[in-house]
Design a protein around this motif. Structure first.
Motif, mmCIF file in Angstrom:
data_model
loop_
_atom_site.group_PDB
_atom_site.id
_atom_site.type_symbol
_atom_site.label_atom_id
_atom_site.label_comp_id
_atom_site.label_asym_id
_atom_site.label_seq_id
_atom_site.Cartn_x
_atom_site.Cartn_y
_atom_site.Cartn_z
ATOM 1 N N GLU A 31 47.343 47.049 35.435
ATOM 2 C CA GLU A 31 46.126 47.378 36.167
ATOM 3 C C GLU A 31 46.415 48.417 37.236
ATOM 4 O O GLU A 31 47.536 48.513 37.741
ATOM 5 C CB GLU A 31 45.541 46.131 36.845
ATOM 6 N N ALA A 33 44.129 50.027 40.763
ATOM 7 C CA ALA A 33 42.899 49.911 41.538
ATOM 8 C C ALA A 33 42.261 51.272 41.754
ATOM 9 O O ALA A 33 42.945 52.265 42.013
ATOM 10 C CB ALA A 33 43.187 49.255 42.887
ATOM 11 N N ALA A 129 35.497 51.114 37.649
ATOM 12 C CA ALA A 129 36.201 49.851 37.456
ATOM 13 C C ALA A 129 35.774 49.222 36.137
ATOM 14 O O ALA A 129 34.604 49.245 35.766
ATOM 15 C CB ALA A 129 35.914 48.901 38.612
ATOM 16 N N GLY A 169 38.772 47.954 43.822
ATOM 17 C CA GLY A 169 39.715 47.781 44.915
ATOM 18 C C GLY A 169 39.993 49.097 45.576
ATOM 19 O O GLY A 169 39.558 50.156 45.115
ATOM 20 N N MET A 180 42.391 45.393 47.975
ATOM 21 C CA MET A 180 43.399 45.501 46.933
ATOM 22 C C MET A 180 43.413 44.255 46.068
ATOM 23 O O MET A 180 43.403 43.146 46.579
ATOM 24 C CB MET A 180 44.788 45.672 47.556
ATOM 25 N N PRO A 181 43.457 44.409 44.737
ATOM 26 C CA PRO A 181 43.701 43.257 43.893
ATOM 27 C C PRO A 181 45.116 42.759 44.115
ATOM 28 O O PRO A 181 45.970 43.484 44.622
ATOM 29 C CB PRO A 181 43.524 43.813 42.474
ATOM 30 N N SER A 184 47.968 45.072 42.915
ATOM 31 C CA SER A 184 47.878 46.502 43.148
ATOM 32 C C SER A 184 48.840 46.908 44.259
ATOM 33 O O SER A 184 49.400 46.077 44.958
ATOM 34 C CB SER A 184 46.447 46.886 43.512
#
Length: 325
Positions: A31, A33, A129, A169, A180-181, A184
């Motif tokens: 992933e 962000a 996203a 994020g 932030m996730p 990330s």
């Protein structure tokens, strides 16, 4: 700007026909962000029909800017620059052009060996996203080439492009805050900060713990010297450690050292940021803004998601302390 079909073209020096390759080139990261500075690590699992890899090239797509490649010993590193389709604001400086391709050449990655090729850059703030960034790959060796360029998203094709999911994020929350996730990464100077979270609290609980991982990629030591948040009257940097047979907590009055080239994890049962005299409970699913102050890198404000009390956040074991540490 819609990034569903955006691609990073990655040209790998593996040089075999697609149908003959037994393992795909993939990315370490799953992933990235939106709006975040992120590291992209391409994993090269083998050579080409027994031949060594001699060159790896990564083409940079629109929407991925401020790219910096990581040098590799034994490989020559070159970059190609060009204009962006739209300008980007990079810490107050308008960027209208930048690195559009990175090439590592002159190496010899044997067929039986494994290696990684890394760069970092920033995902554009207008990225969508939930969409995918595909990394089509062209692999070449002395006597052949092959490509991993299928961006359909199907796992049934013989040449799927490596991909990464864009997640919400790093959105501007005002005053430089960054959401932030958990997996990330955001860059502050030579520091990479990832996985921030705080633990939910019980009613009337006066304190809480905040956690994240900090990696110092530079040549100089730094120190986390302070933190602050509107969620608490004050914040302190703490350590939990065994004193004989007793686990004790103490404030690190001189701050938490972040040595050059090392990673420091703030996690339950170890180093952590302590919210003191909470203004109110921290509820699971909420978030709280925290400003971290480093001796050399300066300040950054992150938005910490609040997770369940029994969740470790970094993949480690959750603790059971009543204070959320």
């Amino acid at each position: 700007m819609n990034y569903l079909n955006t691609t990073l073209t990655v040209l790998l020096g593996l040089g075999c026909l697609a149908g003959a390759v037994q393992a795909h080139a993939t990315l370490e990261q799953s992933e990235a962000a939106v709006g975040a500075t992120t590291k992209i690590t391409l994993r090269v699992p083998h050579g080409c029909k027994g031949e060594a890899t001699n060159e790896v090239r990564i083409d940079i797509p629109e929407g991925f800017y401020a790219v910096k490649p990581m040098p590799k010993a034994g490989w020559a590193l070159t970059t190609e620059t060009g204009p962006y389709a739209v300008p980007y604001d990079n810490h107050g400086t308008e960027m209208t052009e930048g690195v559009r391709a990175v090439t590592w050449s002159g190496g010899a990655l044997e067929d039986g060996w494994y290696d990684e090729f890394t760069l970092r850059g920033t995902v554009g703030p207008d990225a969508e996203a939930g969409s995918m960034l595909y990394f089509p790959s062209l692999q070449s060796c002395a006597n052949g080439t092959a490509d991993w360029t299928d961006t359909s998203g199907s796992r049934d094709v013989s040449n799927p492009a490596p991909d990464i999911l864009l997640v919400a994020g790093m959105e501007d929350q005002g005053h430089g805050a960054m959401a932030m996730p958990l997996n990330s990464t955001v860059t502050l100077g030579d520091l990479e900060l990832s996985g921030p979270f705080a633990r939910a609290t019980l009613p009337n609980q006066p304190v809480a713990g905040g956690f994240l991982t900090i990696t110092n990629t530079g040549d100089s030591d730094d120190t986390l010297i302070a933190a602050r948040s509107d969620a608490a009257a004050r914040m302190e940097v703490h350590e939990m450690a065994m004193d004989g047979d007793v686990m004790r907590m103490r404030e690190l009055e001189q701050g938490l050292p972040i040595p050059a080239g090392e990673t420091v994890m703030l996690k339950p049962g170890g180093f952590h940021i302590m919210f003191m005299d909470l203004a109110g409970p921290l509820a699971e699913g909420d978030s709280t803004r925290v400003t971290l102050v480093f001796e050399k890198a300066g300040e950054v404000t992150l938005t910490m998601p609040v997770v369940a009390r029994n969740r470790a956040g970094h993949g480690g074991r959750a603790g059971h302390g009543a204070d959320g540490k």
